[in-house]
Write a protein that holds these residues in place. Structure first.
Motif, PDB file in Angstrom:
ATOM      1  N   GLN A 122     -21.958   3.112  -5.003  1.00 18.51           N
ATOM      2  CA  GLN A 122     -20.722   2.814  -5.726  1.00 18.51           C
ATOM      3  C   GLN A 122     -19.504   3.350  -4.978  1.00 18.51           C
ATOM      4  OE1 GLN A 122     -20.561   4.590  -9.646  1.00 18.51           O
ATOM      5  NE2 GLN A 122     -18.332   4.451  -9.721  1.00 18.51           N
ATOM      6  N   TYR A 123     -19.577   4.596  -4.546  1.00 18.53           N
ATOM      7  CA  TYR A 123     -18.458   5.198  -3.834  1.00 18.53           C
ATOM      8  C   TYR A 123     -18.225   4.509  -2.497  1.00 18.53           C
ATOM      9  CZ  TYR A 123     -18.725   9.055  -7.222  1.00 18.53           C
ATOM     10  OH  TYR A 123     -18.730   9.806  -8.366  1.00 18.53           O
ATOM     11  N   ALA A 124     -19.294   4.142  -1.810  1.00 18.50           N
ATOM     12  CA  ALA A 124     -19.162   3.457  -0.532  1.00 18.50           C
ATOM     13  C   ALA A 124     -18.436   2.126  -0.703  1.00 18.50           C
ATOM     14  CB  ALA A 124     -20.540   3.235   0.090  1.00 18.50           C
ATOM     15  N   GLU A 125     -18.764   1.409  -1.755  1.00 14.20           N
ATOM     16  CA  GLU A 125     -18.109   0.114  -2.012  1.00 14.20           C
ATOM     17  C   GLU A 125     -16.634   0.303  -2.357  1.00 14.20           C
ATOM     18  OE1 GLU A 125     -20.530  -1.591  -5.041  1.00 14.20           O
ATOM     19  OE2 GLU A 125     -22.147  -2.155  -3.647  1.00 14.20           O
ATOM     20  N   GLU A 126     -16.315   1.380  -3.082  1.00 14.17           N
ATOM     21  CA  GLU A 126     -14.916   1.653  -3.416  1.00 14.17           C
ATOM     22  C   GLU A 126     -14.119   2.006  -2.153  1.00 14.17           C
ATOM     23  OE1 GLU A 126     -13.389   1.335  -6.469  1.00 14.17           O
ATOM     24  OE2 GLU A 126     -15.286   0.391  -6.997  1.00 14.17           O
ATOM     25  N   VAL A 127     -14.722   2.781  -1.261  1.00 14.34           N
ATOM     26  CA  VAL A 127     -14.059   3.128  -0.007  1.00 14.34           C
ATOM     27  C   VAL A 127     -13.837   1.882   0.838  1.00 14.34           C
ATOM     28  CG1 VAL A 127     -14.333   4.358   2.197  1.00 14.34           C
ATOM     29  CG2 VAL A 127     -14.881   5.510   0.043  1.00 14.34           C
ATOM     30  N   LYS A 128     -14.810   0.973   0.856  1.00 13.39           N
ATOM     31  CA  LYS A 128     -14.690  -0.247   1.649  1.00 13.39           C
ATOM     32  C   LYS A 128     -13.492  -1.090   1.204  1.00 13.39           C
ATOM     33  CE  LYS A 128     -17.393  -4.036   3.597  1.00 13.39           C
ATOM     34  NZ  LYS A 128     -16.301  -5.040   3.530  1.00 13.39           N
ATOM     35  N   LYS A 129     -13.239  -1.121  -0.088  1.00 12.45           N
ATOM     36  CA  LYS A 129     -12.091  -1.891  -0.589  1.00 12.45           C
ATOM     37  C   LYS A 129     -10.793  -1.375   0.008  1.00 12.45           C
ATOM     38  CE  LYS A 129     -14.388  -2.789  -5.019  1.00 12.45           C
ATOM     39  NZ  LYS A 129     -14.419  -2.452  -6.460  1.00 12.45           N
ATOM     40  N   VAL A 130     -10.680  -0.063   0.119  1.00 13.19           N
ATOM     41  CA  VAL A 130      -9.465   0.535   0.676  1.00 13.19           C
ATOM     42  C   VAL A 130      -9.391   0.295   2.186  1.00 13.19           C
ATOM     43  CG1 VAL A 130      -8.251   2.713   1.075  1.00 13.19           C
ATOM     44  CG2 VAL A 130      -9.281   2.248  -1.153  1.00 13.19           C
ATOM     45  N   VAL A 131     -10.529   0.421   2.873  1.00 16.98           N
ATOM     46  CA  VAL A 131     -10.559   0.162   4.311  1.00 16.98           C
ATOM     47  C   VAL A 131     -10.192  -1.282   4.601  1.00 16.98           C
ATOM     48  CG1 VAL A 131     -12.045   0.061   6.348  1.00 16.98           C
ATOM     49  CG2 VAL A 131     -12.221   1.998   4.780  1.00 16.98           C
ATOM     50  N   ASP A 132     -10.701  -2.210   3.798  1.00 12.88           N
ATOM     51  CA  ASP A 132     -10.400  -3.633   3.986  1.00 12.88           C
ATOM     52  C   ASP A 132      -8.922  -3.930   3.765  1.00 12.88           C
ATOM     53  OD1 ASP A 132     -13.023  -4.124   4.572  1.00 12.88           O
ATOM     54  OD2 ASP A 132     -13.556  -4.910   2.589  1.00 12.88           O
ATOM     55  N   MET A 133      -8.245  -3.099   2.996  1.00 20.48           N
ATOM     56  CA  MET A 133      -6.810  -3.247   2.774  1.00 20.48           C
ATOM     57  C   MET A 133      -6.000  -2.740   3.955  1.00 20.48           C
ATOM     58  SD  MET A 133      -6.618  -1.818  -1.140  1.00 20.48           S
ATOM     59  CE  MET A 133      -4.887  -1.378  -0.926  1.00 20.48           C
TER      60      MET A 133
ATOM     61  N   MET B 218       0.842  -1.196   0.000  1.00 21.77           N
ATOM     62  CA  MET B 218       0.000   0.000   0.000  1.00 21.77           C
ATOM     63  C   MET B 218       0.879   1.248   0.000  1.00 21.77           C
ATOM     64  SD  MET B 218      -2.886   1.207   2.768  1.00 21.77           S
ATOM     65  CE  MET B 218      -3.845  -0.285   2.508  1.00 21.77           C
ATOM     66  N   LYS B 219       0.681   2.109  -0.979  1.00 22.93           N
ATOM     67  CA  LYS B 219       1.497   3.312  -1.090  1.00 22.93           C
ATOM     68  C   LYS B 219       1.058   4.380  -0.108  1.00 22.93           C
ATOM     69  CE  LYS B 219       3.228   6.662  -4.450  1.00 22.93           C
ATOM     70  NZ  LYS B 219       3.234   7.087  -5.876  1.00 22.93           N
ATOM     71  N   TYR B 220      -0.259   4.535   0.057  1.00 26.24           N
ATOM     72  CA  TYR B 220      -0.794   5.565   0.937  1.00 26.24           C
ATOM     73  C   TYR B 220      -1.578   4.902   2.066  1.00 26.24           C
ATOM     74  CZ  TYR B 220       0.156   8.421  -3.220  1.00 26.24           C
ATOM     75  OH  TYR B 220       0.751   9.036  -4.297  1.00 26.24           O
ATOM     76  N   LYS B 221      -1.064   4.989   3.282  1.00 28.21           N
ATOM     77  CA  LYS B 221      -1.724   4.385   4.430  1.00 28.21           C
ATOM     78  C   LYS B 221      -2.890   5.240   4.915  1.00 28.21           C
ATOM     79  CE  LYS B 221      -2.318   1.936   8.260  1.00 28.21           C
ATOM     80  NZ  LYS B 221      -2.920   0.596   8.254  1.00 28.21           N
ATOM     81  N   ARG B 222      -2.618   6.534   5.085  1.00 32.00           N
ATOM     82  CA  ARG B 222      -3.655   7.459   5.547  1.00 32.00           C
ATOM     83  C   ARG B 222      -3.907   8.489   4.457  1.00 32.00           C
ATOM     84  NH1 ARG B 222      -2.594  10.083  11.165  1.00 32.00           N
ATOM     85  NH2 ARG B 222      -3.048   7.924  11.758  1.00 32.00           N
ATOM     86  N   LEU B 223      -5.143   8.663   4.075  1.00 36.43           N
ATOM     87  CA  LEU B 223      -5.448   9.549   2.953  1.00 36.43           C
ATOM     88  C   LEU B 223      -6.745  10.297   3.184  1.00 36.43           C
ATOM     89  CD1 LEU B 223      -7.839   8.024   0.942  1.00 36.43           C
ATOM     90  CD2 LEU B 223      -6.017   6.335   1.139  1.00 36.43           C
TER      91      LEU B 223
ATOM     92  N   GLY C 203      -6.340   0.657   4.847  1.00 33.99           N
ATOM     93  CA  GLY C 203      -6.199   2.090   4.645  1.00 33.99           C
ATOM     94  C   GLY C 203      -7.010   2.885   5.651  1.00 33.99           C
ATOM     95  N   GLU C 204      -6.504   4.057   6.013  1.00 32.21           N
ATOM     96  CA  GLU C 204      -7.205   4.972   6.906  1.00 32.21           C
ATOM     97  C   GLU C 204      -7.750   6.110   6.046  1.00 32.21           C
ATOM     98  OE1 GLU C 204      -4.393   6.114   9.894  1.00 32.21           O
ATOM     99  OE2 GLU C 204      -4.166   4.076  10.660  1.00 32.21           O
ATOM    100  N   VAL C 205      -9.088   6.198   5.970  1.00 32.10           N
ATOM    101  CA  VAL C 205      -9.730   7.093   5.007  1.00 32.10           C
ATOM    102  C   VAL C 205     -10.523   8.195   5.700  1.00 32.10           C
ATOM    103  CG1 VAL C 205     -11.303   7.235   3.037  1.00 32.10           C
ATOM    104  CG2 VAL C 205      -9.930   5.168   3.382  1.00 32.10           C
ATOM    105  N   ALA C 206     -10.213   9.431   5.336  1.00 31.33           N
ATOM    106  CA  ALA C 206     -11.021  10.577   5.727  1.00 31.33           C
ATOM    107  C   ALA C 206     -11.643  11.151   4.456  1.00 31.33           C
ATOM    108  CB  ALA C 206     -10.176  11.633   6.432  1.00 31.33           C
ATOM    109  N   ILE C 207     -12.780  11.805   4.592  1.00 31.70           N
ATOM    110  CA  ILE C 207     -13.527  12.273   3.420  1.00 31.70           C
ATOM    111  C   ILE C 207     -14.021  13.698   3.633  1.00 31.70           C
ATOM    112  CG2 ILE C 207     -15.586  11.896   1.988  1.00 31.70           C
ATOM    113  CD1 ILE C 207     -15.368   8.907   2.732  1.00 31.70           C
ATOM    114  N   VAL C 208     -13.903  14.508   2.597  1.00 31.41           N
ATOM    115  CA  VAL C 208     -14.537  15.825   2.540  1.00 31.41           C
ATOM    116  C   VAL C 208     -15.399  15.852   1.289  1.00 31.41           C
ATOM    117  CG1 VAL C 208     -14.190  18.297   2.169  1.00 31.41           C
ATOM    118  CG2 VAL C 208     -12.765  17.079   3.820  1.00 31.41           C
ATOM    119  N   ILE C 209     -16.666  16.236   1.433  1.00 33.79           N
ATOM    120  CA  ILE C 209     -17.582  16.302   0.300  1.00 33.79           C
ATOM    121  C   ILE C 209     -18.035  17.742   0.107  1.00 33.79           C
ATOM    122  CG2 ILE C 209     -19.713  15.419  -0.731  1.00 33.79           C
ATOM    123  CD1 ILE C 209     -19.591  13.070   1.164  1.00 33.79           C
TER     124      ILE C 209
END
Length: 243
Positions: A30-41, A1-6, A43-49
């Motif tokens: 769709q976006y929720a499923e894409e985020v889940k793939k990264v979390v399952d890897m 994984m290149k980016y741990k926290r993003l 990854g630490e994900v923060a989001i701004v919408i």
């Protein structure tokens, strides 16, 4: 994984799907499923919408009309809260634990923005959603995204858009437009690139925060980018040659 926290920045318009609705459930899913793939890897994900699908407070026709620019900007901030709640529900529906922080106090909905708590939540596997921009008018959600990324010590800011990067010209209007894989912050400012506002790019440059512009709608793009594949356009301090 290149980016741990993003930090993932999504525009409000990205939630609209075919553009007929304020936001489209299929697109949120769709976006929720894409985020889940990264979390399952791991990854630490923060989001701004953003909130442009509901209200864009900085439009000239708003600021010069019956709604004052400042009032319009606050309306835009509240629009990001609506988007944040909608996306939070979809994330939780796919099994992701979430935590929402807001720059404008609304205790029944979200906690006030506190970087240390946000970092703790990320480390425990929660997806952290930041809403209400910076809580002040005259600042876009792009600038808010960069600031939140800096606060949580993110490795990168990923801006999901409808195009697959930055081009020398508008690719929709110019067939000879060339995609740029790498850009320095200096070149972005000189070229007047508007995929993010200049304040956001300057803040990113001053804090050495790499920013990647990529197509969020292409399946697996988010996961592959986090994994280390060269996708989209990387904007950073380092000068690299486009090929």
């Amino acid at each position: 994984m290149k980016y741990k926290r993003l930090l993932l920045k999504l525009s409000g318009e990205a939630l609209m799907g075919n553009g007929k609705y304020v936001f489209h459930s299929n697109r949120l899913q769709q976006y929720a499923e894409e985020v889940k793939k990264v979390v399952d890897m791991g990854g630490e994900v923060a989001i701004v919408i953003g909130g442009g699908n509901i209200f864009r407070g900085f439009l000239p026709k708003i600021s010069s009309g019956n709604i004052h620019r400042i009032d319009g900007d606050y309306m835009g901030m509240l629009a990001t809260v609506i988007n944040g709640i909608a996306f939070q529900s979809h994330l939780e529906n796919v099994g992701i634990s979430t935590y929402m922080q807001t720059a404008i106090r609304m205790d029944q909905i979200a906690e006030p923005c506190r970087k240390n708590i946000a970092i703790q939540k990320l480390e425990k596997g929660n997806v952290v959603i930041f809403v209400a921009g910076l809580g002040h008018p005259y600042f876009t959600t792009d600038t808010a995204a960069v600031l939140r990324a800096i606060e949580i010590k993110a490795d990168v800011l990923l801006k999901g858009t409808k195009v697959d990067g930055i081009y020398t010209k508008d690719p929709k209007k110019n067939k000879d437009a060339k995609k740029l894989k790498y850009l320095s912050f200096e070149m972005v400012c000189k070229m007047g690139i508007r995929v993010m506002d200049q304040t956001a790019f300057i803040l990113g440059s001053e804090n050495n925060l790499p920013i990647v512009i990529f197509d969020i709608n292409k399946k697996e793009n988010f996961k592959n980018l986090v994994s280390g594949k060269e996708i989209g356009t990387l904007v950073s301090r380092n000068k690299r040659k486009n090929v």
